[in-house]
Design a protein around this motif. Structure first.
Motif, PDB file in Angstrom:
ATOM      1  N   THR A 140     -25.507  -5.087   8.379  1.00  0.00           N
ATOM      2  CA  THR A 140     -24.963  -3.799   8.824  1.00  0.00           C
ATOM      3  C   THR A 140     -23.433  -3.753   8.760  1.00  0.00           C
ATOM      4  OG1 THR A 140     -25.009  -4.589  11.106  1.00  0.00           O
ATOM      5  CG2 THR A 140     -26.911  -3.285  10.353  1.00  0.00           C
ATOM      6  N   ASN A 141     -22.799  -4.841   8.383  1.00  0.00           N
ATOM      7  CA  ASN A 141     -21.333  -4.894   8.339  1.00  0.00           C
ATOM      8  C   ASN A 141     -20.832  -4.442   6.967  1.00  0.00           C
ATOM      9  OD1 ASN A 141     -18.628  -5.410   8.721  1.00  0.00           O
ATOM     10  ND2 ASN A 141     -18.914  -7.471   9.533  1.00  0.00           N
ATOM     11  N   ASP A 142     -20.999  -3.148   6.715  1.00  0.00           N
ATOM     12  CA  ASP A 142     -20.657  -2.566   5.417  1.00  0.00           C
ATOM     13  C   ASP A 142     -19.185  -2.741   5.049  1.00  0.00           C
ATOM     14  OD1 ASP A 142     -23.291  -1.670   5.070  1.00  0.00           O
ATOM     15  OD2 ASP A 142     -22.873   0.212   6.115  1.00  0.00           O
ATOM     16  N   LYS A 143     -18.299  -2.609   6.029  1.00  0.00           N
ATOM     17  CA  LYS A 143     -16.862  -2.718   5.762  1.00  0.00           C
ATOM     18  C   LYS A 143     -16.520  -4.121   5.245  1.00  0.00           C
ATOM     19  CE  LYS A 143     -12.451  -1.587   7.862  1.00  0.00           C
ATOM     20  NZ  LYS A 143     -11.770  -1.080   9.047  1.00  0.00           N
ATOM     21  N   ALA A 144     -17.073  -5.138   5.883  1.00  0.00           N
ATOM     22  CA  ALA A 144     -16.812  -6.514   5.445  1.00  0.00           C
ATOM     23  C   ALA A 144     -17.399  -6.749   4.057  1.00  0.00           C
ATOM     24  CB  ALA A 144     -17.382  -7.514   6.441  1.00  0.00           C
ATOM     25  N   MET A 145     -18.629  -6.291   3.828  1.00  0.00           N
ATOM     26  CA  MET A 145     -19.251  -6.504   2.519  1.00  0.00           C
ATOM     27  C   MET A 145     -18.462  -5.826   1.408  1.00  0.00           C
ATOM     28  SD  MET A 145     -23.362  -6.721   3.014  1.00  0.00           S
ATOM     29  CE  MET A 145     -23.588  -5.297   4.048  1.00  0.00           C
ATOM     30  N   GLU A 146     -17.906  -4.647   1.676  1.00  0.00           N
ATOM     31  CA  GLU A 146     -17.096  -3.963   0.672  1.00  0.00           C
ATOM     32  C   GLU A 146     -15.833  -4.763   0.372  1.00  0.00           C
ATOM     33  OE1 GLU A 146     -15.634  -1.680  -2.215  1.00  0.00           O
ATOM     34  OE2 GLU A 146     -17.676  -1.642  -1.426  1.00  0.00           O
ATOM     35  N   LEU A 147     -15.184  -5.298   1.405  1.00  0.00           N
ATOM     36  CA  LEU A 147     -14.011  -6.144   1.191  1.00  0.00           C
ATOM     37  C   LEU A 147     -14.384  -7.352   0.342  1.00  0.00           C
ATOM     38  CD1 LEU A 147     -11.111  -7.191   1.703  1.00  0.00           C
ATOM     39  CD2 LEU A 147     -12.006  -8.224   3.818  1.00  0.00           C
ATOM     40  N   TYR A 148     -15.471  -8.013   0.683  1.00  0.00           N
ATOM     41  CA  TYR A 148     -15.882  -9.199  -0.069  1.00  0.00           C
ATOM     42  C   TYR A 148     -16.166  -8.858  -1.529  1.00  0.00           C
ATOM     43  CZ  TYR A 148     -16.391 -11.284   4.584  1.00  0.00           C
ATOM     44  OH  TYR A 148     -16.163 -11.731   5.854  1.00  0.00           O
ATOM     45  N   ARG A 149     -16.801  -7.708  -1.777  1.00  0.00           N
ATOM     46  CA  ARG A 149     -17.061  -7.286  -3.161  1.00  0.00           C
ATOM     47  C   ARG A 149     -15.741  -7.090  -3.917  1.00  0.00           C
ATOM     48  NH1 ARG A 149     -20.718  -3.694  -0.804  1.00  0.00           N
ATOM     49  NH2 ARG A 149     -22.841  -4.446  -0.905  1.00  0.00           N
ATOM     50  N   ARG A 150     -14.782  -6.413  -3.266  1.00  0.00           N
ATOM     51  CA  ARG A 150     -13.474  -6.188  -3.913  1.00  0.00           C
ATOM     52  C   ARG A 150     -12.768  -7.497  -4.220  1.00  0.00           C
ATOM     53  NH1 ARG A 150     -12.491  -2.444   0.328  1.00  0.00           N
ATOM     54  NH2 ARG A 150     -10.776  -3.775   1.012  1.00  0.00           N
ATOM     55  N   MET A 151     -13.067  -8.533  -3.465  1.00  0.00           N
ATOM     56  CA  MET A 151     -12.416  -9.830  -3.640  1.00  0.00           C
ATOM     57  C   MET A 151     -13.206 -10.746  -4.575  1.00  0.00           C
ATOM     58  SD  MET A 151      -9.699  -9.413  -1.847  1.00  0.00           S
ATOM     59  CE  MET A 151      -9.032 -11.028  -1.601  1.00  0.00           C
ATOM     60  N   GLY A 152     -14.232 -10.205  -5.240  1.00  0.00           N
ATOM     61  CA  GLY A 152     -14.947 -10.973  -6.253  1.00  0.00           C
ATOM     62  C   GLY A 152     -16.263 -11.586  -5.813  1.00  0.00           C
ATOM     63  N   PHE A 153     -16.697 -11.330  -4.586  1.00  0.00           N
ATOM     64  CA  PHE A 153     -17.985 -11.851  -4.124  1.00  0.00           C
ATOM     65  C   PHE A 153     -19.113 -10.935  -4.574  1.00  0.00           C
ATOM     66  CE2 PHE A 153     -15.079 -14.015  -1.376  1.00  0.00           C
ATOM     67  CZ  PHE A 153     -15.710 -15.175  -0.970  1.00  0.00           C
ATOM     68  N   GLU A 154     -20.273 -11.508  -4.758  1.00  0.00           N
ATOM     69  CA  GLU A 154     -21.457 -10.726  -5.084  1.00  0.00           C
ATOM     70  C   GLU A 154     -22.600 -11.160  -4.171  1.00  0.00           C
ATOM     71  OE1 GLU A 154     -23.522 -12.738  -8.820  1.00  0.00           O
ATOM     72  OE2 GLU A 154     -21.383 -12.368  -9.190  1.00  0.00           O
ATOM     73  N   ILE A 155     -23.511 -10.245  -3.962  1.00  0.00           N
ATOM     74  CA  ILE A 155     -24.676 -10.560  -3.127  1.00  0.00           C
ATOM     75  C   ILE A 155     -25.590 -11.490  -3.907  1.00  0.00           C
ATOM     76  CG2 ILE A 155     -26.754  -9.618  -2.038  1.00  0.00           C
ATOM     77  CD1 ILE A 155     -25.106  -7.084  -1.404  1.00  0.00           C
ATOM     78  N   GLU A 156     -25.949 -12.605  -3.268  1.00  0.00           N
ATOM     79  CA  GLU A 156     -26.835 -13.575  -3.896  1.00  0.00           C
ATOM     80  C   GLU A 156     -28.231 -13.543  -3.288  1.00  0.00           C
ATOM     81  OE1 GLU A 156     -24.032 -16.981  -5.675  1.00  0.00           O
ATOM     82  OE2 GLU A 156     -24.554 -17.280  -3.579  1.00  0.00           O
ATOM     83  N   GLY A 157     -28.351 -12.927  -2.130  1.00  0.00           N
ATOM     84  CA  GLY A 157     -29.662 -12.846  -1.507  1.00  0.00           C
ATOM     85  C   GLY A 157     -29.570 -12.266  -0.110  1.00  0.00           C
ATOM     86  N   THR A 158     -30.722 -11.914   0.422  1.00  0.00           N
ATOM     87  CA  THR A 158     -30.807 -11.361   1.771  1.00  0.00           C
ATOM     88  C   THR A 158     -31.910 -12.072   2.528  1.00  0.00           C
ATOM     89  OG1 THR A 158     -30.053  -9.193   0.988  1.00  0.00           O
ATOM     90  CG2 THR A 158     -31.171  -9.251   3.119  1.00  0.00           C
ATOM     91  N   LEU A 159     -31.587 -12.512   3.722  1.00  0.00           N
ATOM     92  CA  LEU A 159     -32.583 -13.091   4.624  1.00  0.00           C
ATOM     93  C   LEU A 159     -33.029 -11.976   5.561  1.00  0.00           C
ATOM     94  CD1 LEU A 159     -30.719 -16.431   5.445  1.00  0.00           C
ATOM     95  CD2 LEU A 159     -32.612 -16.102   3.851  1.00  0.00           C
ATOM     96  N   LYS A 160     -34.245 -11.492   5.368  1.00  0.00           N
ATOM     97  CA  LYS A 160     -34.767 -10.366   6.136  1.00  0.00           C
ATOM     98  C   LYS A 160     -35.056 -10.769   7.575  1.00  0.00           C
ATOM     99  CE  LYS A 160     -35.165  -7.663   2.478  1.00  0.00           C
ATOM    100  NZ  LYS A 160     -34.390  -6.478   2.318  1.00  0.00           N
ATOM    101  N   LYS A 161     -34.679  -9.872   8.492  1.00  0.00           N
ATOM    102  CA  LYS A 161     -34.909 -10.084   9.927  1.00  0.00           C
ATOM    103  C   LYS A 161     -34.499 -11.506  10.332  1.00  0.00           C
ATOM    104  CE  LYS A 161     -38.593  -6.717  10.493  1.00  0.00           C
ATOM    105  NZ  LYS A 161     -39.934  -6.476  11.030  1.00  0.00           N
ATOM    106  N   ASP A 162     -33.344 -11.914   9.881  1.00  0.00           N
ATOM    107  CA  ASP A 162     -32.869 -13.285  10.076  1.00  0.00           C
ATOM    108  C   ASP A 162     -32.319 -13.526  11.472  1.00  0.00           C
ATOM    109  OD1 ASP A 162     -32.215 -15.906   9.030  1.00  0.00           O
ATOM    110  OD2 ASP A 162     -30.113 -15.250   9.038  1.00  0.00           O
TER     111      ASP A 162
END
Length: 191
Positions: A140-162
């Motif tokens: 749910t931390n969309d702001k952080a994920m957007e920053l990480y994407r801009r800095m070259g990170f990509e989503i590698e996976g999601t742990l559901k209900k983690d």
């Protein structure tokens, strides 16, 4: 590893970032508890996983000696208001990567402190031949994920209900990674 202190001024706030020192241990211990109580984005609830000053001193000492570790603190008017850490492992199969984490006191959100800690960590990693940085973020931390994407990170996976928070609801953990570009710093590509 140790990096020199750097000064920044963003939106009228002057702050410095430098490698953690053993004298920072008490402030880090208090700040960690504070930040855990300010946001649902951390892994712990307030007071859980408490690290006392003596243990922080040990972590800082080890991080200062290890080439694959970096512990940074952000200082405003003599007080620690944020920190980040990159931690590598000694196992050969995983020696090419580090795990990144960042915390900033809520009062200081919006001044680019988290972004600056990440930029300095990326620059350190690229300069020191680290091929991959990993991090985990609450889904749910969309702001952080957007920053990480801009800095070259990509989503590698999601742990559901983690994770299950105090509200009783389950949340996903998003795993992100970034690979170093051959022969260049990632920062050169994003500035």
């Amino acid at each position: 590893m140790i990096i020199d202190q750097q000064e920044f001024n963003v939106k009228g706030l002057t702050y410095s970032i430098r490698s953690a020192m053993e004298k920072d241990a008490e402030g880090l211990s208090s700040l960690r508890v504070q930040i855990d109580g300010e946001t649902e984005y951390m892994d712990r609830e307030q007071g859980e996983g408490y690290i006392d000053p003596a243990r922080f001193e040990k972590i800082i000492r080890l991080d200062s000696e290890k080439e694959r570790n970096l512990f940074l603190v952000t200082i405003v008017k003599g007080k620690i208001v944020g920190y980040s850490r990159c931690e590598g492992v000694d196992l050969k199969r995983f020696s090419h990567k580090v795990e990144f984490g960042v915390c900033v006191a809520k009062e200081f959100w919006g001044y680019g402190i988290g972004k600056k800690l990440l930029e300095l960590s990326i620059d350190w990693a690229d300069t020191n031949g680290i091929e991959k940085m990993n991090l985990n973020v609450v889904g749910t931390n969309d702001k952080a994920m957007e920053l990480y994407r801009r800095m070259g990170f990509e989503i590698e996976g999601t742990l559901k209900k983690d994770r299950r928070h105090a509200d009783g609801r389950y949340y996903d953990t998003v795993m992100m990674g970034r690979f170093r570009a051959e022969g260049r710093s990632w920062l050169a590509n994003i500035r």
